[in-house]
Design a protein around this motif. Structure first.
Motif, mmCIF file in Angstrom:
data_model
loop_
_atom_site.group_PDB
_atom_site.id
_atom_site.type_symbol
_atom_site.label_atom_id
_atom_site.label_comp_id
_atom_site.label_asym_id
_atom_site.label_seq_id
_atom_site.Cartn_x
_atom_site.Cartn_y
_atom_site.Cartn_z
ATOM 1 N N GLN A 128 -5.662 -6.532 8.590
ATOM 2 C CA GLN A 128 -4.595 -6.107 7.680
ATOM 3 C C GLN A 128 -4.404 -4.591 7.699
ATOM 4 O O GLN A 128 -3.285 -4.085 7.750
ATOM 5 N N LYS A 129 -5.509 -3.857 7.660
ATOM 6 C CA LYS A 129 -5.428 -2.398 7.579
ATOM 7 C C LYS A 129 -4.742 -1.820 8.817
ATOM 8 O O LYS A 129 -3.838 -0.982 8.711
ATOM 9 N N TYR A 259 5.445 -2.261 1.454
ATOM 10 C CA TYR A 259 4.299 -3.169 1.331
ATOM 11 C C TYR A 259 3.104 -2.640 2.132
ATOM 12 O O TYR A 259 1.969 -2.631 1.641
ATOM 13 N N ASP A 260 3.374 -2.198 3.365
ATOM 14 C CA ASP A 260 2.282 -1.704 4.210
ATOM 15 C C ASP A 260 1.683 -0.424 3.644
ATOM 16 O O ASP A 260 0.474 -0.212 3.722
ATOM 17 N N LEU A 261 2.541 0.433 3.086
ATOM 18 C CA LEU A 261 2.023 1.653 2.460
ATOM 19 C C LEU A 261 1.098 1.296 1.303
ATOM 20 O O LEU A 261 0.007 1.858 1.166
ATOM 21 N N GLN A 262 1.519 0.328 0.497
ATOM 22 C CA GLN A 262 0.678 -0.094 -0.630
ATOM 23 C C GLN A 262 -0.642 -0.667 -0.145
ATOM 24 O O GLN A 262 -1.697 -0.405 -0.729
ATOM 25 N N GLY A 265 -2.970 1.913 0.277
ATOM 26 C CA GLY A 265 -3.330 2.673 -0.919
ATOM 27 C C GLY A 265 -2.394 3.834 -1.210
ATOM 28 O O GLY A 265 -2.710 4.710 -2.004
ATOM 29 N N ARG A 266 -1.230 3.853 -0.549
ATOM 30 C CA ARG A 266 -0.247 4.913 -0.790
ATOM 31 C C ARG A 266 0.933 4.326 -1.555
ATOM 32 O O ARG A 266 1.544 3.366 -1.111
ATOM 33 N N ASP A 267 1.237 4.939 -2.700
ATOM 34 C CA ASP A 267 2.385 4.508 -3.472
ATOM 35 C C ASP A 267 3.656 5.066 -2.821
ATOM 36 O O ASP A 267 3.828 6.276 -2.730
#
Ligand code: 4AD
Ligand code: MG
Length: 431
Positions: A128-129, A259-262, A265-267
């Protein structure tokens, strides 16, 4: 006729509630009890939980479902139902199950060492990461290309095999070129400079190579370099362009792959709040700020990782440091007052450090020759470059942005290796 297979991303919608569909993909998670089995399937567009009740299948089929291993490739069919308990609001009530390939026991499980994961990189890139990281990267580059086009820049395709160094001999990779030495490109800059005389504004995205002997969290031996060069543009002009470009890239990613940014861990909202122009300070002031933070540095020293961290750890927007001492900078940078270079580094906030190296280019041919001699370079290797100052020389500027450096900041990644599928670092060039 071949049955229609749907993409997971398209069926996550009320339109599909209650519809029978088929999906192809890989087993991402699996668990089962006597009467019910759950398979989470991943198809490259999303993930979907599928529920199989034993009463819907004959005994042999249900055993197959319960015995499916992680990363097997499968076809599932069933009815889509909206369900608040499912991770993305929908699940499939499975009534069909076909194995394309039953995977061998997957070697990667929880808590494996970084070395093991790097040895199994070809499998670990399914995680996922890394999936999210590479999608953010693609979105950043998509945003850049759109911005360059809008600003009238032409994409160019400079060589990778070169005969002269751009960024100094210490990080050059030497190769054998039909029995004679040649180098892998550190930067397309000198070639892009030649191309502005035909196209005025140009850019390229190429791999760059640096034989970095230090092991750090921000150096790769092979990275993707986004470079631009523009005629009739001075230092102020190129800095403004960089501000526009970086903003366009990160805003595009925030809109395209929230979604991928979240996941990383990035808003994405944080990124949309970052606005040009970015703060500019001169090297002299930067040194003072670093010293005030209690980190040792003397005027005339180049910045190391810890200096850049001290300067940027409390910031939430990037910052330009301009006018470094000319003696520590490259031969092609324009000299100001014999002491400074007309240059800027763009540093990412939150301690991530340099993402762009940039300057107005020296137009005085004697100064360039002086600098080349200072660096111990052979003038004859640069005759072609010096010709640019003999035939229609104009003021011009350009820069290079390290895509993985930008992504490391945007994706809050601890280590640069997670910004690239197959990181090339000291002691590793496989898989
Ligand atoms: O600052 P650098 O060395 O500048 C140049 O190469 C110029 N010739 C570019 C130009 O003006 N066209 O490198 C530019 C950027 C750095 O700011 C950094 O983002 C990235 O390239 N970079 C690296 N990224 C990953 N691993 C490395 N080893 C890198 N070295 C530089
Ligand atoms: Mg630099």
């Amino acid at each position: 006729m071949e049955p229609k297979y749907y993409r997971i991303e398209e069926i996550l919608s009320p339109k599909f509630d209650g519809k029978q569909v088929k999906i192809r993909g890989w087993v991402y998670r699996q668990r089962n009890s006597k009467k019910i089995a759950f398979i989470v399937i991943r198809d490259g567009t999303g993930i979907l939980q599928c529920t199989a009740k034993s009463s819907n299948f004959d005994e042999k089929k249900f055993e197959e479902i319960c015995g499916i291993r992680y990363e097997s490739s499968i076809i599932v069919g069933g009815i889509i139902k909206s369900d608040d308990r499912a991770p993305n609001g929908y699940e499939m009530q499975m009534n069909e199950f076909i194995i394309i390939h039953q995977a061998e026991p997957f070697p990667i499980s929880k808590d494996q060492s970084e070395a093991f994961l790097l040895d199994h990189r070809h499998l670990w890139i399914r995680s996922q990461k890394l999936t999210s990281s590479f999608r953010v990267k693609a979105a950043l580059i998509e945003g850049a290309r759109a911005y360059f086009k809008e600003q009238g820049y032409w994409e160019m395709f400079p060589p990778i095999i070169t005969g002269s160094s751009c960024e100094g001999g210490s990080t050059l990779f030497e190769i054998k070129y039909f029995g004679k030495p040649a180098y892998l490109s550190q930067s397309a800059q000198l070639y892009l400079e030649t191309l502005i005389f035909a196209h005025k504004r140009v850019y390229s995205l190429t791999p760059s190579f640096r034989a970095e002997k230090s092991r750090t969290t921000r150096h790769l031996a092979e990275y993707w370099h986004l470079e631009a060069e523009a005629a009739f543009v001075d230092l102020d002009g190129i800095i403004k362009f960089e501000d526009g470009l970086v903003t366009a890239m990160i805003h595009h990613a925030a809109k395209e792959v929230p979604y991928d940014l979240q996941q990383l861990g990035r808003d994405p909202k944080e990124l949309l709040e970052i606005k040009a122009p970015f703060e500019r300070i001169r090297y002299d002031e930067a040194v003072e700020r670093i010293q005030k933070k209690g980190v040792e540095i003397e005027w005339g020293e180049d910045f190391g990782t810890h200096h850049e961290r001290a300067l940027t750890e409390d910031l939430s927007s990037p910052i330009h440091v301009t006018h470094f001492p000319r003696d520590i900078k490259a031969f092609y940078m324009k000299t100001l007052d014999g002491k400074y270079a007309e240059c800027n580094d763009l540093l990412a906030p939150e301690g991530y450090g340099e993402i762009i190296g940039s300057s107005q280019r020296e137009d005085d041919i004697d100064n360039i020759i002086f600098n080349l001699k200072r660096d111990g370079s052979k003038i004859e290797d640069y005759e072609w470059y010096l010709d640019l100052r003999r035939f229609g020389s104009v003021p011009h500027s350009g820069f290079g942005l390290g895509i993985e450096r930008l992504l490391r900041w945007i994706g809050k990644l601890d280590h640069i290796r997670d910004t690239i599928a197959y990181p090339r670092v000291m002691n590793r060039n496989t898989p």
